[in-house]
Structures are given as C-alpha cells and as structure tokens.
Design a protein around this motif. Sequence first.
Motif, PDB file in Angstrom:
ATOM      1  N   VAL A   1      46.124 -55.188  39.342  1.00 24.55           N
ATOM      2  CA  VAL A   1      47.069 -56.312  39.305  1.00 24.55           C
ATOM      3  C   VAL A   1      46.966 -57.098  37.995  1.00 24.55           C
ATOM      4  CG1 VAL A   1      47.696 -58.510  40.382  1.00 24.55           C
ATOM      5  CG2 VAL A   1      47.329 -56.476  41.798  1.00 24.55           C
ATOM      6  N   PRO A   2      45.750 -57.441  37.512  1.00 23.88           N
ATOM      7  CA  PRO A   2      45.676 -58.150  36.222  1.00 23.88           C
ATOM      8  C   PRO A   2      46.227 -57.339  35.049  1.00 23.88           C
ATOM      9  CG  PRO A   2      43.607 -58.361  37.432  1.00 23.88           C
ATOM     10  CD  PRO A   2      44.425 -57.338  38.159  1.00 23.88           C
ATOM     11  N   ARG A   3      46.015 -56.020  35.071  1.00 24.14           N
ATOM     12  CA  ARG A   3      46.526 -55.181  33.973  1.00 24.14           C
ATOM     13  C   ARG A   3      48.056 -55.182  33.960  1.00 24.14           C
ATOM     14  NH1 ARG A   3      42.727 -49.920  35.240  1.00 24.14           N
ATOM     15  NH2 ARG A   3      40.723 -51.018  35.118  1.00 24.14           N
ATOM     16  N   VAL A   4      48.636 -54.956  35.126  1.00 25.01           N
ATOM     17  CA  VAL A   4      50.098 -54.927  35.202  1.00 25.01           C
ATOM     18  C   VAL A   4      50.675 -56.300  34.881  1.00 25.01           C
ATOM     19  CG1 VAL A   4      52.084 -54.453  36.696  1.00 25.01           C
ATOM     20  CG2 VAL A   4      50.007 -53.079  36.911  1.00 25.01           C
ATOM     21  N   GLY A   5      50.007 -57.352  35.359  1.00 22.04           N
ATOM     22  CA  GLY A   5      50.463 -58.704  35.059  1.00 22.04           C
ATOM     23  C   GLY A   5      50.449 -58.996  33.568  1.00 22.04           C
ATOM     24  N   SER A   6      49.425 -58.502  32.876  1.00 19.12           N
ATOM     25  CA  SER A   6      49.344 -58.700  31.423  1.00 19.12           C
ATOM     26  C   SER A   6      50.493 -58.006  30.711  1.00 19.12           C
ATOM     27  CB  SER A   6      48.002 -58.164  30.890  1.00 19.12           C
ATOM     28  OG  SER A   6      46.919 -58.862  31.449  1.00 19.12           O
ATOM     29  N   LEU A   7      50.780 -56.753  31.110  1.00 20.86           N
ATOM     30  CA  LEU A   7      51.888 -56.016  30.496  1.00 20.86           C
ATOM     31  C   LEU A   7      53.223 -56.700  30.774  1.00 20.86           C
ATOM     32  CD1 LEU A   7      50.849 -52.332  31.315  1.00 20.86           C
ATOM     33  CD2 LEU A   7      50.764 -53.448  29.084  1.00 20.86           C
ATOM     34  N   ALA A   8      53.401 -57.180  32.011  1.00 19.83           N
ATOM     35  CA  ALA A   8      54.649 -57.853  32.363  1.00 19.83           C
ATOM     36  C   ALA A   8      54.832 -59.119  31.538  1.00 19.83           C
ATOM     37  CB  ALA A   8      54.654 -58.182  33.854  1.00 19.83           C
ATOM     38  N   LEU A   9      53.746 -59.844  31.305  1.00 19.90           N
ATOM     39  CA  LEU A   9      53.836 -61.074  30.519  1.00 19.90           C
ATOM     40  C   LEU A   9      54.183 -60.779  29.063  1.00 19.90           C
ATOM     41  CD1 LEU A   9      53.555 -64.128  30.680  1.00 19.90           C
ATOM     42  CD2 LEU A   9      51.125 -63.885  30.158  1.00 19.90           C
ATOM     43  N   ILE A  10      53.606 -59.700  28.515  1.00 22.28           N
ATOM     44  CA  ILE A  10      53.946 -59.298  27.143  1.00 22.28           C
ATOM     45  C   ILE A  10      55.427 -58.926  27.063  1.00 22.28           C
ATOM     46  CG2 ILE A  10      53.501 -57.627  25.304  1.00 22.28           C
ATOM     47  CD1 ILE A  10      50.656 -57.340  26.410  1.00 22.28           C
ATOM     48  N   ALA A  11      55.916 -58.188  28.086  1.00 16.07           N
ATOM     49  CA  ALA A  11      57.327 -57.805  28.115  1.00 16.07           C
ATOM     50  C   ALA A  11      58.216 -59.032  28.231  1.00 16.07           C
ATOM     51  CB  ALA A  11      57.583 -56.848  29.277  1.00 16.07           C
ATOM     52  N   ARG A  12      57.804 -60.004  29.039  1.00 21.83           N
ATOM     53  CA  ARG A  12      58.601 -61.228  29.164  1.00 21.83           C
ATOM     54  C   ARG A  12      58.715 -61.926  27.817  1.00 21.83           C
ATOM     55  NH1 ARG A  12      57.970 -66.581  33.074  1.00 21.83           N
ATOM     56  NH2 ARG A  12      59.652 -67.709  32.033  1.00 21.83           N
TER      57      ARG A  12
ATOM     58  N   VAL B   1      50.833 -54.134  45.089  1.00 27.44           N
ATOM     59  CA  VAL B   1      50.666 -54.492  43.676  1.00 27.44           C
ATOM     60  C   VAL B   1      51.880 -55.275  43.183  1.00 27.44           C
ATOM     61  CG1 VAL B   1      50.429 -53.576  41.324  1.00 27.44           C
ATOM     62  CG2 VAL B   1      49.158 -52.517  43.214  1.00 27.44           C
ATOM     63  N   ILE B   2      53.063 -54.792  43.505  1.00 30.04           N
ATOM     64  CA  ILE B   2      54.303 -55.455  43.076  1.00 30.04           C
ATOM     65  C   ILE B   2      54.346 -56.887  43.582  1.00 30.04           C
ATOM     66  CG2 ILE B   2      56.811 -55.479  43.449  1.00 30.04           C
ATOM     67  CD1 ILE B   2      56.588 -52.339  43.398  1.00 30.04           C
ATOM     68  N   GLU B   3      54.010 -57.098  44.840  1.00 34.74           N
ATOM     69  CA  GLU B   3      54.062 -58.446  45.421  1.00 34.74           C
ATOM     70  C   GLU B   3      53.116 -59.396  44.703  1.00 34.74           C
ATOM     71  OE1 GLU B   3      53.811 -60.633  49.797  1.00 34.74           O
ATOM     72  OE2 GLU B   3      53.196 -58.526  49.592  1.00 34.74           O
ATOM     73  N   ARG B   4      51.924 -58.940  44.411  1.00 40.60           N
ATOM     74  CA  ARG B   4      50.939 -59.811  43.764  1.00 40.60           C
ATOM     75  C   ARG B   4      51.293 -60.096  42.307  1.00 40.60           C
ATOM     76  NH1 ARG B   4      48.874 -57.772  48.056  1.00 40.60           N
ATOM     77  NH2 ARG B   4      47.017 -58.602  49.102  1.00 40.60           N
TER      78      ARG B   4
END
Length: 398
Positions: free
Chosen positions: A262-273, A295-298
């Motif tokens: 979850v932290p890894r995906v969240g980091s990538l999503a934030l970079i994309a944002r 994972v998606i929900e979190r």
Amino acid sequence: MTAPLRQLLRAAYLPDEAAAVSRLAKETGLDGKARDHIVSVASDLVADLRSGGQVGLMETFLAEYGLSSMEGVALMCLAEALLRVPDDITIDALIRDKIAPSDWAGHRGGSESLLVNASTWALMLTGKVIGGSGATAWDIRENLLSLVRRAGEPVIRTAVTQAMKILGHQFVLGRNIDEAMMRAEGMIDQGYTYSYDMLGEAARTASDARRYFMAYCQAIMAISGQCKSHLIYHNSGISVKLSALHPRYELAQRNRVLAELVPRVGSLALIARNAGMGFTIDAEEADRLDLSLDVIERVLASPDLKGWDGFGVVVQAYMARATFVIDWLYDLAERLDRRIMVRLVKGAYWDSEIKNAQVEGLAGYPVFTRKASTDICYLACVRRLLAMTGRIYPQFAT
C-alpha cells in the motif's frame, strides 16, 4: 454498503454461467431493434475499413495467417513473446516449438504481398531445418540437417526475431519508455493520448519489486513531459501491475502485502498526481481480485489523493462478477467522496484461468467459457458505467 458488496463478489467467484448470462442479458437493456441497429452500424464500419485501401502489414499477415489456423496462432505467440524473452536458449526453444510443427508450405504464394510471401518461404525453410524427423543415427540426411540445425540456430534466431519484431510492434510500442514515447509522438500530435504499460512478469523477489518500482517512477517522470493539459483525461497516463510491486502478491500473505505494498502504490499515485496524469491499477488473475480491492481501497482512502480524479482501476468483463466490481467501486468513490476512472476490458488471462481451475479440480470457472458470454457481460458493464458518471469516468478497451 461496501461489506455486503464484497460478499456478493466472493459468492460469484465460480458462477453458474447460464444463470449469470441470463441476468446480464437483462441488464444490457437491448431489445431486438437496438441489436439490429448495432449490427448495421458495425457492418458499415467494417465495410468502410475494408474499402479504405490503406492495408497495413499486420492486416496483410492476418489475411493470410488467420487466428483460426495453427500457423496464425504460432505467429501471434512469437510476435508477442519474443520481444520480452531475455536469453538465446529460450528464444531457440520458442522458435522450435512454434515454427517447426506448422504447415507453412500450405501458405506458399497465397498472399498478394511480396513481403508476406517471402516470410512464408523463410518460415517454411526454418521449419524444415529446425524440425527434423527423429531419424536414426545412421540417417545421413538427418545427420546433415542436424549439423545445419546446430550451426544455423544463431542465424535463424536473428532472422526470426527480426521478422517477429515487425509484427510485435503492432502490440508493443517500444522496448523502454523513451522508445515508446518517441513512437507515440505522431499520434499524440493528432490529439491522441496513451496509457503506458510495462510488459513483464510478476516480481519473484524483493529486488524484482524494487526494480519495477524504480522503473515505474522513472516512467512517470518521463511521461510527465507529455502532460500539458490541466484536465487529466486529456493527458497520457500509466498503468501499474500490483504483482510487479510485491514478490508475494497472494491472499495467503494479505497482512504482509497490505503493510508493504500500500505505501509503495500510494507513493507512485502521489507522484502521478503531481505530474498531472492518470494512474491506473491494472487487472490481475481472478484469485487475486479480493486482495487487489483491499489495496485499492486503502490507497484511494489516503488524504493525499483527495480532490484528484486521476486514480483508475481496470475491470475485466470475462468475469461474471465484473458488474459487482463496478458497483463496489462506485460505492467506494461515494464513501470517500472521490471520482475515479474505470477502464473496462474483456480480460487477459483466460487460458491460465481455465487451466488453473481444471488443475485444482474446481466446480466451475472464475471466467466465462464462451466469448458470447463475455460480450454480454461487457455490454451490461457499459450500461452500468454510463449511468455512474457522477463518480466514475468510463473508459473502454478490449
């Protein structure tokens, strides 16, 4: 409502296909008149394409080597696989497996394209050289062929790989993000956008996962140069596979996956944002769906992503529970006050899903066994998505 919807999802893992199709057919909302209109429009589109006069190499190959033939399937497998096979031994084995058994001579001179006919001759000769007949040690002809086979494998490998790269470019935009973006420039200048995906298998080790994570970071930074609109939907984006970011992406390791992934995906999503692009979670195998939704929900619940409409999810219509997944995503977006992208596809793992269900002795299949069933589910999902545009930005693919 999220919990009851998840229970519906789990209950529909191995559906009765006939009952599911009956339910979905009603949800399409298409009567006989609507279906006739669809057939008419589709027929006109096909006729226009065929009369356009601009026939590409891929269309010419498919005209000669249809996917209903063993040769056509062999070519498509080679074209898709050779671009990501890393070593010569595997390439040689793949060429022997796909080319040697096929009847290339039956296609000799069958096409109007000089290039396709030349390729047919090359494939036919390659099949003869690498195929062999399993003769005895005293068969001089077979021994000579064996000698040519051993001496000629590097030449055959180079020739076949080069030929398949021509076909492979129909499926793969580039060997890396820079090459892919360079090939995409012409279409982007015409107003098209791309959702870039990284080909490869799931991570097997922690070092694999780190390598994929860094590759995704670098790809997002590279793609950001194409993101010039303040509207995310007008910019290119990236698709991410969760199984590439964790070596144990399986339900049995749920707690570990949620803590680490979850932290890894969240980091990538934030970079994309911050780059102003769309970020889509790609689909996985059916037995990983429940874990993917966790994972998606979190990730989506993170306060850092509030107010961002660029988070996306891929839904596969070859699963009877696809409509339930869409309902769950809509409910999640409502609950979190988000607007998300949902890309509807037909599905990418049909062969392995069927085979795994047979190996495990399951009472049914997690995917439809007939293409017509998938088509009906796709239409039902389309109707659902178009009715949910307040929370969902629908995207449609194959």
